[in-house]
Design an enzyme around this catalytic site. Structure first.
Site, short mmCIF file in Angstrom:
data_model
loop_
_atom_site.label_atom_id
_atom_site.label_comp_id
_atom_site.label_asym_id
_atom_site.label_seq_id
_atom_site.Cartn_x
_atom_site.Cartn_y
_atom_site.Cartn_z
N LYS A 192 9.31 -11.41 16.05
CA LYS A 192 9.31 -11.47 17.51
C LYS A 192 10.72 -11.22 18.03
O LYS A 192 11.61 -12.05 17.85
CB LYS A 192 8.83 -12.83 18.02
CG LYS A 192 8.52 -12.74 19.51
CD LYS A 192 8.57 -14.05 20.24
CE LYS A 192 9.95 -14.49 20.59
NZ LYS A 192 10.64 -13.68 21.61
N GLY A 244 19.02 -18.29 17.03
CA GLY A 244 19.03 -18.53 18.47
C GLY A 244 19.74 -19.83 18.78
O GLY A 244 20.64 -20.25 18.04
N SER A 245 19.32 -20.47 19.84
CA SER A 245 20.04 -21.66 20.30
C SER A 245 19.73 -22.87 19.42
O SER A 245 18.65 -22.99 18.84
CB SER A 245 19.66 -21.97 21.74
OG SER A 245 18.28 -22.21 21.83
N THR A 246 20.69 -23.77 19.35
CA THR A 246 20.51 -25.01 18.57
C THR A 246 19.34 -25.81 19.13
O THR A 246 18.56 -26.41 18.38
CB THR A 246 21.81 -25.81 18.56
OG1 THR A 246 22.80 -25.04 17.85
CG2 THR A 246 21.65 -27.15 17.86
N VAL A 248 16.51 -24.76 20.58
CA VAL A 248 15.21 -24.25 20.13
C VAL A 248 15.07 -24.43 18.61
O VAL A 248 14.00 -24.79 18.11
CB VAL A 248 15.01 -22.77 20.55
CG1 VAL A 248 13.74 -22.20 19.92
CG2 VAL A 248 14.94 -22.65 22.06
N GLY A 249 16.18 -24.25 17.88
CA GLY A 249 16.14 -24.46 16.43
C GLY A 249 15.70 -25.88 16.09
O GLY A 249 14.86 -26.10 15.20
N GLU A 266 19.63 -20.18 12.03
CA GLU A 266 21.00 -19.69 12.28
C GLU A 266 21.25 -19.94 13.76
O GLU A 266 20.67 -19.26 14.61
CB GLU A 266 21.07 -18.21 11.90
CG GLU A 266 22.47 -17.77 11.54
CD GLU A 266 23.26 -17.31 12.74
OE1 GLU A 266 23.93 -18.18 13.36
OE2 GLU A 266 23.20 -16.13 13.06
N CYS A 300 27.27 -15.59 18.02
CA CYS A 300 27.15 -16.99 17.58
C CYS A 300 28.44 -17.48 16.92
O CYS A 300 28.79 -18.63 17.03
CB CYS A 300 25.96 -17.16 16.66
SG CYS A 300 25.92 -15.97 15.33
N GLU A 398 28.83 -24.40 23.72
CA GLU A 398 28.85 -22.96 23.48
C GLU A 398 28.66 -22.26 24.83
O GLU A 398 27.67 -22.48 25.52
CB GLU A 398 27.70 -22.61 22.53
CG GLU A 398 27.66 -21.15 22.18
CD GLU A 398 26.57 -20.82 21.15
OE1 GLU A 398 25.44 -21.30 21.32
OE2 GLU A 398 26.87 -20.09 20.20
P1 NAI Z 1 16.82 -19.04 22.71
O1 NAI Z 1 17.12 -19.86 21.53
O2 NAI Z 1 15.90 -19.60 23.74
O3 NAI Z 1 16.17 -17.64 22.26
C1 NAI Z 1 16.25 -17.08 20.99
C2 NAI Z 1 14.87 -16.60 20.56
O4 NAI Z 1 13.98 -17.70 20.44
C3 NAI Z 1 14.19 -15.65 21.54
O5 NAI Z 1 13.49 -14.66 20.82
C4 NAI Z 1 13.23 -16.56 22.28
O6 NAI Z 1 12.11 -15.89 22.82
C5 NAI Z 1 12.78 -17.49 21.18
N1 NAI Z 1 12.27 -18.78 21.63
C6 NAI Z 1 12.57 -19.47 22.75
N2 NAI Z 1 11.88 -20.63 22.79
C7 NAI Z 1 11.14 -20.69 21.65
C8 NAI Z 1 10.24 -21.65 21.10
N3 NAI Z 1 9.96 -22.79 21.71
N4 NAI Z 1 9.68 -21.39 19.92
C9 NAI Z 1 9.97 -20.25 19.26
N5 NAI Z 1 10.78 -19.30 19.73
C10 NAI Z 1 11.39 -19.52 20.91
O7 NAI Z 1 18.17 -18.62 23.37
P2 NAI Z 1 18.40 -18.08 24.88
O8 NAI Z 1 17.69 -18.93 25.86
O9 NAI Z 1 18.11 -16.65 24.90
O10 NAI Z 1 19.96 -18.34 25.05
C11 NAI Z 1 20.43 -19.62 25.41
C12 NAI Z 1 21.68 -19.98 24.66
O11 NAI Z 1 21.38 -20.04 23.27
C13 NAI Z 1 22.80 -18.97 24.74
O12 NAI Z 1 23.56 -19.12 25.88
C14 NAI Z 1 23.56 -19.29 23.50
O13 NAI Z 1 24.39 -20.40 23.72
C15 NAI Z 1 22.50 -19.64 22.51
N6 NAI Z 1 22.12 -18.50 21.66
C16 NAI Z 1 22.66 -18.43 20.43
C17 NAI Z 1 22.38 -17.35 19.63
C18 NAI Z 1 22.94 -17.24 18.27
O14 NAI Z 1 23.03 -16.15 17.75
N7 NAI Z 1 23.29 -18.32 17.62
C19 NAI Z 1 21.57 -16.24 20.09
C20 NAI Z 1 21.01 -16.42 21.40
C21 NAI Z 1 21.32 -17.52 22.13
#
Ligand code: NAI
Length: 793
Positions: A192, A244-246, A248-249, A266, A300, A398
């Site tokens: 996804k 993605g974000s901590t 959601v992780g 990650e 990240c 972050e």
């Molecule tokens: P996010 O963690 O919400 O999104 C990352 C992915 O997770 C996207 O594909 C999203 O659709 C998916 N997602 C969201 N909620 C989910 C759930 N409940 N279950 C499964 N998948 C889900 O990150 P977002 O909102 O785009 O960015 C917010 C903050 O997160 C950023 O400002 C940054 O601080 C951090 N972030 C960190 C990343 C990294 O590479 N470590 C990458 C993206 C965001």
């Protein structure tokens, strides 16, 4: 006019990249996309679609499908159907498919680079020169692992169907990081992409199909977090790999607890960029540009916390400001820009709000007057923030934007303390011309990647991943491959004769007192009474009373964890020293083998012969881990970039271990052995049914030079002790072998500090089998830190 004057006054002209081929691909699809499932485009079951926009202009690029549970189910079914055949192809045939994917990416590199820059807003210079070449490199490198699978991973099988959820900051690169190792080793994937940036994943799926990738091996389901949640929930998924974000992780860890799904995370970071007074300052300024203004700081592992040694702080900041004034912010397809657009107005608002919070906390905010922003689109200027207190919002949160916070330090110790003052632990950059200093600092940093005199270097052959709340698991290199495999032995049935509760021939108890003494807890190198003053009776499976153990409580867990925390010396001991101690344990157990066998026979109701076999196997296992202690080394990688990367195996710190009831002595040493051998301090809960073997074992520990606090043994009710260990934030990892619902509890309660969990989900291993020893356990006892150092030219 002198040449210098000419250069300083020269204006940049626009250098636009042609976007027609990318627009033509969008038009070919009517700028409207379904999911890519089982080798074909599929309309979303709900009919719902959403817009994806170009952040640099705000223009709508296309409409993409919003996936729901039915779409996810179709994709998982396609992956499941394809997986046995894909694995059965064999490594060499799969390798050819991965080579084909690498070549496909190279053939279409410009189309991918333009589409990525359009959809994400990042500079074409970066997609063209960094993202896309690295994507090709990933498939090429992992084609090699497929080729070598049968010889290098003979005892391991693929996991099955992998759900992969990627973010928007490196859409195609994250796709490559995720799918290349997964499919190379014989898994099939449902991916996804992030809702802001789905286009290159769709293009990739289409072109991979055209390049001959069998149907169902890669399925792409687009949508937002709801689609991700449906993928996480689907029972047909064997593993979730998330970036993605901590926040959601952590949520994903919680909702997958007890499901049996593997998980790698990650997550975020707040990585320090440390500049010592003996650094090449001009080089370090360029390093900062790459650390925090690469990809608009939406990285990240961005070096978002600048730590500068006090004596050079003013000079360094002045140089940095001068350099910042020359940065150009603009449209992603302009080849002359340094910084592109922020991915979405939501992210822009988040950056603005955080900077505002910093202003309210008294931070000073600086932006160069010379840097102009485009009139339209989603942009934020490069920003430097000073007067930042170490505990303030901007030093801890972050920001994920082009915003650098800076602090100063006096001594190397202070630099390390500031650098580690974070809940994250993804990466760090160390700048010093004194190699001894840089390599003294690197092991002290609590993070998964360290760059010496460099930053943001990545390669498919070098592992990447975090410590602490930056997540767990590694991507890249051999360690990344293991994340998509499971050991063969983990599916084997238990040998009935070893089950402690199944009884056996009546034990010969000659020479053994029928009543044991009251065993104590073993904490900090001392036998101690339980805090609550209670004892528990222990009975053999046949009902015979065999002794009493201390009834440990939460307070004893806290004391044991504190003792383990304080026993850092064990983690710092030489591998030679640790090996010697483990040999000594084995030797001392061997000296008392007869007595241990007789006790085990009586307490576990097994024949004396079987008990003796278990004691002998335990001695052998201790010898094996003594042997491994100074041999489970890391590696030196030679990435095609600059220098070398040292993949160092570091202990996790404090590991809690809950042992199963089967093979109460052998399982105990099989779990404690690798953890101790690799320098972890341990708090162990022995088998609840047969705890006296472990309390006898502390007499062995006391005579074997194990330093105080390195091994702590707690008896008592598992229902009280295990949750206390799982919730304790000073426990870095928790291993749980026993019942399935205990595994669920451990995974669920581990989310506070995102401790690493290693559980058998009630699978009941055969502890006598060779699969219950070695790599599968050693891997879990370390975290890999990759240190990139200059080497050669
Ligand atoms: P996010 O963690 O919400 O999104 C990352 C992915 O997770 C996207 O594909 C999203 O659709 C998916 N997602 C969201 N909620 C989910 C759930 N409940 N279950 C499964 N998948 C889900 O990150 P977002 O909102 O785009 O960015 C917010 C903050 O997160 C950023 O400002 C940054 O601080 C951090 N972030 C960190 C990343 C990294 O590479 N470590 C990458 C993206 C965001």
């Amino acid at each position: 006019m002198s040449v210098a004057e000419y250069f300083s006054s020269m204006e940049y002209g626009p250098a636009p990249e042609d976007d027609q081929p990318a627009r033509a691909w969008l038009a070919e699809h009517g700028a409207s996309f379904g999911h890519f499932i089982g080798g074909a485009w599929c309309a979303p079951s709900s009919g719902e679609r959403f817009e994806t926009r170009a952040p640099a202009s705000g223009d709508v690029l296309a409409h993409v499908a919003q996936g729901d549970a039915a779409d996810v189910a179709a994709a998982v079914a396609a992956a499941r159907a394809a997986q046995p055949g894909w694995f059965a192809l064999g490594g060499a045939a799969r390798a050819r498919h991965l080579y084909a994917l690498a070549r496909m990416v190279q053939r279409h590199s410009r189309l991918f680079a333009v589409l990525e820059a359009l959809d994400n807003g990042k500079p074409i210079r970066e997609t063209r020169d960094i993202d896309i070449p690295l994507v090709a490199r990933h498939f090429l490198h992992h084609a090699g692992w497929a080729q070598l699978q049968e010889s290098e991973f003979a005892d391991w099988s693929p996991l099955g169907v992998i759900g992969q959820i990627v973010p928007w900051n490196f859409p195609l690169l994250m796709l490559a990081w995720k799918i290349a190792p997964a499919i190379a080793l014989g898994n099939c994937v449902v991916l996804k992409p992030a809702e802001y940036t789905p286009l290159t994943a769709l293009l990739f799926a289409e072109l991979a199909h055209r390049a001959g990738l069998p149907d169902g091996v890669l399925n792409v389901v687009t949508g937002d977090g709801r689609t991700g949640a449906a993928l996480v929930d689907h029972p047909g998924v064997d593993k979730i790999a998330f970036t993605g974000s901590t926040e959601v992780g952590r949520h994903i860890r919680k909702v997958t607890a007890g499901s049996g799904k593997s998980l790698t995370l990650e997550l975020g970071g707040k990585s320090p960029f440390i500049v010592f007074d003996d650094a090449d300052l001009d080089g370090a300024v360029e390093g900062v540009v790459d650390a925090i203004w690469f990809n608009q700081g939406q990285v990240c592992c961005a070096g978002s916390r600048l730590l500068v040694q006090e004596g050079i702080e003013a000079r360094f900041i002045a140089k940095l400001k001068q350099r910042m004034a020359t940065l150009r912010v603009g449209a992603s397809l302009d080849k002359g820009i340094d910084i592109g657009a922020i991915v979405d107005p939501v992210q822009l608002a988040r950056i603005e709000a955080l900077v505002e919070a910093g202003r309210n906390e008294g931070c000073s905010i600086w932006q160069a007057r010379e840097v102009a922003l485009p009139n339209a689109g989603c942009f934020y200027p490069p920003t430097l923030i000073t007067d930042v207190a170490p505990a303030s919002t901007l030093a801890q949160e972050e920001i994920f934007g082009p915003v650098l916070v800076t602090m100063s330090f006096r001594t190397p110790d202070e630099a390390v303390a500031l650098a580690n003052n974070s809940r994250y632990g993804l990466a760090a950059s160390v700048w010093s011309e004194t190699i001894g200093r840089a390599l003294d600092i690197a092991p002290q940093l609590a993070c998964g990647v360290v760059w010496v005199n460099a930053t943001n270097l990545f390669d498919a052959g070098v592992g990447f991943g975090g410590y602490r709340e930056s997540g767990y698991g590694r991507e890249g290199g051999r360690e990344g491959v293991y994340e998509y495999l499971k050991p063969h032995g983990w599916t084997m049935p238990l040998r009935a004769a070893r089950v402690v509760r199944e009884g056996g021939a009546p034990a010969s108890i000659d020479g053994v007192d029928r009543i044991d003494r009251t065993a104590k807890l073993y904490i900090g190198g001392k036998q101690v009474r339980p805090d609550n003053g209670y004892s528990r009776a222990v009975y053999a499976p046949g009902g015979e009373f065999v002794g009493e153990v201390s009834d440990g409580s939460r307070k004893d867990v806290r004391d044991a964890v504190a003792a383990a925390r304080n026993a850092q010396k064990w983690s710092q001991a030489s591998t030679h020293n640790r090996a010697q101690v483990l040999y000594y344990l084995a030797e001392n157990l061997a000296a008392r083998a007869d007595e241990f066998a007789r006790q085990l026979a009586r307490r576990a109701d097994v024949s004396v012969n079987d008990a003796r076999e278990e004691v002998d196997a335990s001695i052998t296992r201790l010898f094996s881990y003594a042997a491994w202690a100074d041999k489970f080394d890391g590696a030196v990688h030679s990435p095609p970039l600059r220098g070398v990367a040292l993949a160092m195996h570091e202990p996790l710190g404090v590991i809690g271990i809950a042992c199963p009831d089967e093979a109460p002595l052998l399982a105990f040493v099989s779990l404690v052995g690798p953890a101790l051998a690799l320098g972890n301090r341990v708090v162990v809960l022995p088998s609840e049914a047969c705890p006296l073997m472990a309390t006898d074992f502390y007499q062995i520990v006391e005579t074997s030079d194990v330093p105080a606090g390195a091994l702590n043994i707690l008896t008592g009710a598992r229902s009280a002790l295990l949750p206390a260990l799982a919730k304790h934030d000073d426990v870095d990892a928790l291993w749980c072998f026993g019942l399935a619902d205990e595994a669920a509890l451990v995974e669920r309660e581990s989310i506070g500090n995102l401790k690493r969990t290693f559980v058998d989900h009630g699978r009941r291993l055969d502890w006598f089998d060779r699969s219950s020893e070695g790599l599968a356990f050693l891997r879990q006892a370390v975290q890999v830190k990759n240190i990139w150092i200059p080497y050669g030219d």
